[in-house]
Enzyme design. Structure first.
Site: not given
Length: 107
Positions: A32, A35
């Site tokens: 991600c 993230c």
């Protein structure tokens, strides 16, 4: 307490119960990009709130059952817990001010 604790499916329940007075659970995934963008900010906040709020980090790919239990459908997701009860949840990238507002509400 450690400022930020990476937990697994096996260690999550014990850590969650231990720190449920005030905690932020961050659900992430290694793939991600959002993230990764949030990582430095979360590290900073974990240090700033050390000994006040526990920061638990859980990879949803390693613990899909826990992610489902918390209703996580996207990453990063943040779940704010006070005295064992979920008081707020949010998903996506956020500013430091947005996160501090919810962390301060735990204190």
């Amino acid at each position: 307490m450690d400022s930020k604790l990476t937990v697994t499916a096996a260690s999550f329940e014990a850590a969650y119960k231990k720190f449920e007075q005030a905690e932020m659970v961050e659900f992430i995934a290694s793939w991600c990009p959002h993230c990764h963008h949030m990582k430095d900010l979360i590290d900073k906040l974990a240090k700033d709130y050390q000994d006040k709020v526990a920061f638990l980090v859980l990879d949803v790919d390693q613990a899909p059952d826990v992610a489902r239990q918390f209703g996580v459908s996207g990453v990063p997701s943040f779940v704010f817990v006070k005295e064992g009860k979920i008081v707020h949840r949010m998903a996506g990238e956020f500013s430091e001010a947005d996160l501090r507002k919810h962390l301060d509400a735990l204190l």
